[in-house]
Design a protein around this motif. Sequence first.
Motif, mmCIF file in Angstrom:
data_model
loop_
_atom_site.group_PDB
_atom_site.id
_atom_site.type_symbol
_atom_site.label_atom_id
_atom_site.label_comp_id
_atom_site.label_asym_id
_atom_site.label_seq_id
_atom_site.Cartn_x
_atom_site.Cartn_y
_atom_site.Cartn_z
ATOM 1 N N HIS A 78 63.741 22.214 42.312
ATOM 2 C CA HIS A 78 64.228 22.548 43.651
ATOM 3 C C HIS A 78 63.048 23.056 44.481
ATOM 4 O O HIS A 78 62.408 24.060 44.113
ATOM 5 C CB HIS A 78 65.313 23.615 43.561
ATOM 6 N N THR A 96 67.898 19.343 37.662
ATOM 7 C CA THR A 96 69.172 18.799 37.210
ATOM 8 C C THR A 96 68.888 17.605 36.305
ATOM 9 O O THR A 96 67.818 16.997 36.369
ATOM 10 C CB THR A 96 70.054 18.347 38.392
ATOM 11 N N SER A 140 63.618 24.744 38.746
ATOM 12 C CA SER A 140 65.044 24.540 38.485
ATOM 13 C C SER A 140 65.395 23.077 38.758
ATOM 14 O O SER A 140 65.238 22.592 39.882
ATOM 15 C CB SER A 140 65.878 25.472 39.373
ATOM 16 N N CYS A 195 73.093 28.957 36.701
ATOM 17 C CA CYS A 195 73.949 28.573 37.826
ATOM 18 C C CYS A 195 73.545 29.382 39.055
ATOM 19 O O CYS A 195 74.221 30.356 39.425
ATOM 20 C CB CYS A 195 75.423 28.805 37.473
ATOM 21 N N ARG A 204 75.789 27.885 47.849
ATOM 22 C CA ARG A 204 76.553 27.043 46.931
ATOM 23 C C ARG A 204 76.001 27.190 45.522
ATOM 24 O O ARG A 204 74.803 27.065 45.290
ATOM 25 C CB ARG A 204 76.478 25.583 47.381
ATOM 26 N N ALA A 205 76.902 27.458 44.555
ATOM 27 C CA ALA A 205 76.504 27.590 43.154
ATOM 28 C C ALA A 205 76.607 26.237 42.465
ATOM 29 O O ALA A 205 77.546 25.478 42.697
ATOM 30 C CB ALA A 205 77.389 28.607 42.445
ATOM 31 N N GLU A 206 75.634 25.926 41.625
ATOM 32 C CA GLU A 206 75.656 24.675 40.877
ATOM 33 C C GLU A 206 74.927 24.849 39.558
ATOM 34 O O GLU A 206 74.013 25.676 39.434
ATOM 35 C CB GLU A 206 75.020 23.541 41.673
ATOM 36 N N ASP A 207 75.356 24.074 38.555
ATOM 37 C CA ASP A 207 74.711 24.113 37.248
ATOM 38 C C ASP A 207 73.370 23.391 37.311
ATOM 39 O O ASP A 207 73.290 22.237 37.715
ATOM 40 C CB ASP A 207 75.600 23.458 36.190
ATOM 41 N N ARG A 208 72.328 24.081 36.886
ATOM 42 C CA ARG A 208 70.986 23.522 36.846
ATOM 43 C C ARG A 208 70.309 23.983 35.560
ATOM 44 O O ARG A 208 70.873 24.766 34.790
ATOM 45 C CB ARG A 208 70.168 23.958 38.070
ATOM 46 N N TYR A 209 69.095 23.526 35.337
ATOM 47 C CA TYR A 209 68.332 23.904 34.146
ATOM 48 C C TYR A 209 66.949 24.357 34.596
ATOM 49 O O TYR A 209 66.276 23.658 35.366
ATOM 50 C CB TYR A 209 68.198 22.718 33.184
ATOM 51 N N VAL A 220 72.826 30.408 43.040
ATOM 52 C CA VAL A 220 73.469 30.212 44.333
ATOM 53 C C VAL A 220 72.371 29.875 45.336
ATOM 54 O O VAL A 220 71.536 30.710 45.673
ATOM 55 C CB VAL A 220 74.243 31.468 44.777
#
Length: 433
Positions: free
Chosen positions: A361, A376, A374, A401, A407-412, A403
């Motif tokens: 990101h 996906t 971070s 996860c 907006r919250a989203e699953d990432r690695y 924000v």
Amino acid sequence: MHLSGANMTTLWLDLWHGGFDCASTDNKSLWHWAVFRDRDTWEAHGLAVAACKAYLPGSFDVAPRNPCLHANSWYKATEYITWIYNLCPTLLYGVLPDRVWRNFCQFVAGLHIMSQYSITPSQLCHASQLISDWAPEFERIFYQRCIDHIPFVRPCVHLTCHLPSEAARVGSPICSSQWTMERTIGNLGQEIRQPSDPFSNLAQQGIHCCQVNALKAMLPHLDPPENMNPRASVSLSNGYILAKRDKHLTTLRGAEATVVSDYLNLPHAPRIRRWACLHLPNGQIARSEFQELQKSPEEICMARNVKIVLNGRDCIAEVRYYARLVVHTADNNSDNDEELNAPDQLAFDNVALVTLYSDPHPQLLKHSYGVVASCTKLGEASLQAIQISAIQSVVAMVLHCPVIDGRAEDRYFLAEKMGLEIACLGVEEDEED
């Protein structure tokens, strides 16, 4: 070891906990950086640290335990280092105030570079700039030219500023750290057999050790390396070793068949034999989804995520399995990879089937000085075969996860073992002469 694993970790934790004595002219409620004074925040952080264990490879040594329960009971230096410098930059995003978080990330970025065994001149200049900018900002945030806050600026803050200049003078700090010295002292101490006059004995053991090491360096054939390769393994070029071969040939289907047939430029994919592990030149063991999915979740220390060089840039990939693809045979009609010792008949391409992670990101990467990468998962659409030699190291990709933009989203997020060369994701480096 003491600077990164004890002194600075203790300083950061004391700041976040508000563990310093508060003068009568001061007020802890004004310490906006002391986020762990709130018990719920501290316990939530401890659970987040413990949840990272399954994503950390075994090469990271001891995975950090829940610090709420174990930080005061034999918490190891390697646990502190992984916790504070690999996990905290991401786990504390949105928890620490933004200015405090960015200052912490700036310190971690500089320390990651200074912890490498080999540091290029451009990296050393970059680390020097990061640390030089970090220290004054650290004092503006915490010291604030307030006499009551002088204890916040411990000697280790000043010592950190000297790391780049000392590295230019005597080499990488990790090569002369307490890790090496304490191990050597322990080894020499074990060799003492006479209880009388122990210090003279210790000196003689040290002299003997130096003499033996000098002879081995000058005459390597006096101490040939032992064959440490696993049973039924295959030694490839440049220090790569394939291990744990599947017993049976596998017929490929779907996207895997398409990828392999395209790679070999054949109308149909041949049957292949999958391999589960790859020993890397740096000593790490890269595993695969093929192997790890055969275990129960609580037994997995995920080691199938790797840093690779793809089209001249660093990328992160998840290994599905390894394979030795026959690219030439005497009769061009063989699916067998058993005849390794027949170079006139067989030629192999040693590949890994991988799926890729996205680019980090950009906002998080920039604001964290390149520390928080971070990503996906790109999934099946990114499946491809790469040369095994493109794999550089084993990394951790830890689920989180964040924000971002409300907006919250699953990432690695990426975590690399301290001491290895760090990835340059999304950063263009100038070519050096």
